[in-house]
Write an enzyme that holds these catalytic residues in place. Structure first.
Site, PDB file in Angstrom:
ATOM      1  CG  HIS B  49      36.037  29.247  45.148  1.00 15.49           C
ATOM      2  ND1 HIS B  49      37.200  29.146  45.874  1.00 15.49           N
ATOM      3  CD2 HIS B  49      35.591  30.516  45.310  1.00 15.49           C
ATOM      4  CE1 HIS B  49      37.439  30.315  46.465  1.00 15.49           C
ATOM      5  NE2 HIS B  49      36.485  31.163  46.133  1.00 15.49           N
ATOM      6  CB  VAL B 172      15.743  50.845  44.978  1.00 14.75           C
ATOM      7  CG1 VAL B 172      14.346  50.516  45.499  1.00 14.75           C
ATOM      8  CG2 VAL B 172      15.919  50.336  43.551  1.00 14.75           C
ATOM      9  CB  SER B 335      33.047  33.051  49.424  1.00  8.46           C
ATOM     10  OG  SER B 335      33.807  32.131  48.706  1.00  8.46           O
ATOM     11  CB  CYS B 400      52.415  50.731  34.549  1.00  8.21           C
ATOM     12  SG  CYS B 400      53.145  52.134  35.401  1.00  8.21           S
TER      13      CYS B 400
END
Lengths: 417, 487
Positions: B49, B172, B335, B400
């Site tokens: 970003h 953990v 984000s 592919c």
């Protein structure tokens, strides 16, 4: 060095095309196959039912391809296996990659594309839910069982009643798995009738029509699925949701012609068949490049694939011998119940010819008729007891009947649809 | 005794590990899953970003802009693949236009470079598939795309190459404090450590709780995505955002680093940290919204759907702090966490330095990581040289994506062990293409058996229990041969 003919793909279409071209006098032929053996998908199709039309006997997949592979030995046809074609160009260059020769550019006077098809995946039909292991396309499961000797799972549901799904229902049952049901979105099966009888009915496997998978459960291995009934518009009927526990979901939800090479070569593709647009000689929009088999449109029987491959081979042989004259052609089109017609173009010059046209319909029609018209004039028709989307229909077109008609296209339709 | 133990090998944990590997320290990374980058870091938009939408003055703003500027150098060292393709925030009317002007102002405050407000003709000239109703856009030339898991894997491999110890499948279960250091327990195993870095993402609140810090609460926010065939990747050249509404960045359309088209994510709070389910409604929301920006997306080209969880909290900003002596919490890294991750690592380094961890640069540190062999980046001559040395580079396994056996074997030989089909997928891209492994999964499994000395039935898609095959067939077991006669 320039080959006369390069055939891309050594499955049933490629094998039949190469041998027919050889019979037509073309001796300098190369078949390129990506797998380590010839035969394509037939290698994993160990069930019988192949060859009834072509050889008038019931063969397994490997037996069917063996008929062709045996014949190859008596010819000068060359074969490269474990060789991937990365690209074909409109100048008929073929870019290949393999272990021994590395990257190479081969050339040919003519090409026949016979790359076959692949299965639609879960992603392509947007089944929501979790993403555990245990969701396979039916063909992948078939490969694991028949070629690798491993079972994908024990408690099985199959979505899609296409032929591979039906065959796999029987195969997994025989291997001791519990096939709980086969679900089909449509109100009818897309598989051959004989497969519904021999693979489901004989083993008491329920076929649930108008049903689909709504969600997949299980964060590691598949634990179950939610299924639901759909209405006539294929929308989920609220309240019909049902949970079925299973560790394996097989998808037999359609096949897609593998035209990545055609796309790079800028060959015109029919949006409905998802294969190249071809003339009656199976020539694509690029001169000297022909296509046949499941790369052109998905066939129900390998016998028809071989038949079509031979048509393409005759076309390619003529092209190589420079005896294919440029000719005017007319477009063909399906409407009113006919979803597609192959070939999509018919040459107008060699008017003594009869062209066998292949088509599919959009739903089940009982006691119906396919009508062929050009410029408003009916030029052919054929009656059928039953037309279903799962079974390809054919009708002969006599070219001489097109003579003198003022037309833009030849139209195929179901009468009264 | 470890100097530093990092809990969680997502992109943040891996970035910190790599930063710490530059110094003379004994560092451990504990990861509950079978691979690094297996949680939020593997299922997100993969965007670097610009940093214009973070609230000015926050850690998010500071670290996103700083992180963004680090990617070029990082890619030159680690070769994970970075495409600085730029981004547009599309405005469709006057109101949207006002919003993007505000974004521009925020960007200026945050120190974002290469921003401009562009008009309709500029947008359509560069992005011809955008809805022609578009009014204007905020263009940011600093934005870009990466493959998020390849970035995290590259950081981890480089850290491991420089001596950081990775412990996979090591969840953990308890943390104890004794005599000024910590003991991290994973069932019966114990890791003694001076410092703990809690970069456990979605589970960071639970890790903090194990060490007696009860004040954090992660509320996962799910985002669903649709990934399309590469042949329509060029429907978007840059990242196409919509004007943010109510704090959400909205649905974006992007060409991934490897050239697929991708749309998503929506945003929905969920209660279960394992809830990675896609929903029919969610996928419809994503495709309907995406079509507002790019109307002609061919939905028949979808190859897969997936969902990821953001490790969000009620608080807007990241928590990056030494909450108690020796215990550094990284909580609420949603984000722009991916973009910020390299800057977060520097922030953590600074905290450790101030806290008294001695940072002596390692003499023999290697900044560079050998990239995976990628034949699609090679000339024909290079390809032939490679095949002449090793024929397995001429054997295509994944048709592919055109991935050869040699390329798959290459990723199995790196410093982070690869044990699953998904781990191979994220590194070599086999099974990542339009057939989604339909053709190549059996071949990939054969290679794993041979190279890793595994049995076919031991191979998992991802975590323990996600087996691919349930057993041998009757024929292969040697019994019941008559079946093959009947068939």
């Amino acid at each position: 060095m320039v080959y006369d003919l390069i055939v891309v793909g050594g499955g049933p279409a490629g094998l039949a095309a190469a041998l027919k071209a050889y019979d037509e006098g073309i001796k300098d032929i190369l078949i390129i196959e990506r797998d380590y053996v010839l035969g394509g998908i037939l290698n994993q199709c160990i069930h019988n039912g192949f060859g009834l039309h072509k050889f008038k006997e019931e063969l397994t997949g490997p037996e069917y391809s063996e008929k062709y592979i045996e014949r190859l030995k008596d010819t000068s046809i060359k074969v490269k296996t474990e060789t991937m074609v990365l690209k074909v160009t409109e100048d008929r260059e073929v870019h290949t990659l393999n272990e021994k020769e590395g990257f190479q550019v081969l050339k040919a006077k003519s090409l026949i594309l016979a790359m076959g098809c692949r299965e639609r995946t879960r992603g392509a039909i947007s089944i929501a839910g979790a993403r555990p292991s245990g969701v396979f396309t039916a063909g992948t499961a078939q490969r694991f069982i028949n070629l690798e000797g491993y079972m994908p799972g024990k408690e099985v549901v199959i979505l899609g009643s296409g032929d591979i799904g039906l065959i796999m229902a029987r195969r997994m049952t025989l291997e001791g798995a519990n096939v709980k049901c086969v679900l089909e979105l449509m109100p009818y099966s897309n598989g051959l009738t004989r497969n519904i009888v021999q693979c489901l009915d004989d083993y008491d496997i329920p076929l649930k029509l108008s049903h689909t998978v709504v969600s997949v459960h299980g964060d590691k291995r598949l634990e179950g699925i939610t299924v639901a009934k759909v209405d006539e518009n294929l929308q989920i009927i609220d309240g019909s949701q049902e949970y079925i526990s299973c560790d394996t979901l097989l998808l037999s939800v359609g096949l897609i012609p593998e035209n990545e090479l055609s796309n790079v070569c800028d060959i015109e593709i029919d949006k409905t068949t998802k294969g190249p647009v071809v003339s009656d000689t199976r020539e694509t929009s690029k001169k000297g490049i022909f296509a046949c088999g499941n790369v052109l449109h998905v066939h129900d029987l390998v016998d028809y694939v071989s038949e079509e491959a031979e048509i393409a081979a005759v076309g390619a042989a003529k092209f190589i011998k420079n005896s294919a004259a440029e000719q005017k052609s007319i477009k063909t089109k399906g409407c009113n119940g006919v979803t597609y017609v192959v070939p999509q173009k018919v040459g107008l010059d060699d008017q003594d010819k009869v062209v066998k046209m292949y088509l599919r319909v959009n739903k089940v029609y009982d006691n119906s008729k396919i009508k062929v018209t050009a410029g408003g004039v009916e030029i052919a028709s054929k009656k059928y007891d039953r037309l279903i989307p799962g079974e390809m229909a054919s009708i002969n077109l006599v070219k001489s009947k097109l003579k003198g008609i003022d037309m833009d296209e030849v139209v195929f339709e179901v009468e009264g649809a | 005794m470890y100097d530093v133990s990092i809990i969680g090998a997502g992109v943040v944990g891996c970035a910190i590990a790599r930063e710490l590997s530059k110094y003379d320290l004994k560092v451990a990374v504990l990861e509950k899953d079978s691979d690094v980058s297996n949680g939020t870091s593997k299922a997100n938009s993969g965007i670097v970003h610009g940093g214009y939408d973070a609230a000015p003055g926050t850690l998010k703003a500071k670290l996103c802009v700083k992180g963004n500027q680090m990617f070029k150098q990082l890619d030159s060292e680690l070769k994970f693949g970075y495409n600085k393709c730029g981004s547009y925030v599309l405005a469709f009317d006057e109101d949207d236009h006002k919003e993007i002007l505000k974004l521009y102002e925020k960007g200026v405050k945050n120190g974002v470079k290469n921003m401009s407000i562009v008009n309709k003709s500029f947008i359509l000239a560069n992005e011809p598939n955008v809805n022609p109703e578009v009014y204007s856009a905020l263009f940011c030339g600093s934005s870009g795309v990466i493959s998020p898991f390849e970035f995290a894997i590259a950081l981890a491999e480089n850290a491991a190459d420089n001596g950081v110890e990775f412990f996979l499948e090591t969840p953990v279960t308890a943390i104890e404090e004794i005599d000024g250091h910590f003991i991290i327990k994973s069932d019966d195993r114990k890791f003694r450590t001076k410092y703990v870095i809690n970069s456990a993402g979605l589970f960071s609140d639970e890790i903090a709780k194990m060490a007696g810090m009860e004040d954090y609460k992660i509320t996962p926010r799910k985002g669903e995505y649709l990934l399309f065939d590469k042949d329509i990747g060029n429907m978007a050249n840059a990242v196409l955002f919509q004007t943010p509404k109510e704090g959400s960045k909205g649905i974006l359309i992007t060409q991934t680093y490897h050239g697929n088209l991708m749309i998503g994510p929506n945003a929905k709070y969920v209660y279960d940290k394992e809830d990675m389910l896609t929903t029919k409604e969610g996928l419809k929301e994503v495709s309907d919204q995406a079509k507002k920006s790019v109307p002609n997306i061919d939905m028949s080209k979808v190859i897969t759907q997936f969902a990821g969880l953001r490790s969000s909290m009620e608080q807007y900003d990241f928590i990056i702090e030494e909450t108690k002596k020796g215990f550094v919490n990284l909580i609420g890294i949603d984000s722009p966490g991916l973009t910020s991750s390299p800057a977060i690592a520097l922030e953590v380094l600074d905290i450790l330095d101030k806290s008294g961890l001695g940072l002596d640069p390692k003499e023999n540190h290697i900044s560079y990581r050998t990239p995976y062999i990628r034949m699609d980046h090679m000339s024909n001559e290079e390809v032939n040289e490679l095949i002449a040395q090793d024929g397995s580079f001429g054997k295509i396994v994944c048709r592919c994506e055109s991935i050869t056996e040699g390329e798959i074997v290459d990723v199995l030989k790196r410093s982070i062990p690869v044990k699953t089909i998904d781990a191979i997928k994220r590194r070599a891209r086999a099974t990542m293409g339009r057939c989604q492994g339909g053709f190549c999964t059996p071949k990939v499994m054969d290679i794993m058996c041979r190279e890793l000395n595994m049995e076919m039935t031991d191979i998992n898609k991802s975590e323990k229990g996600s087996y691919i095959l349930s057993g041998k067939t009757q024929k292969a077991e040697g019994g019941n041969e008559q079946w093959s006669m009947i068939l």
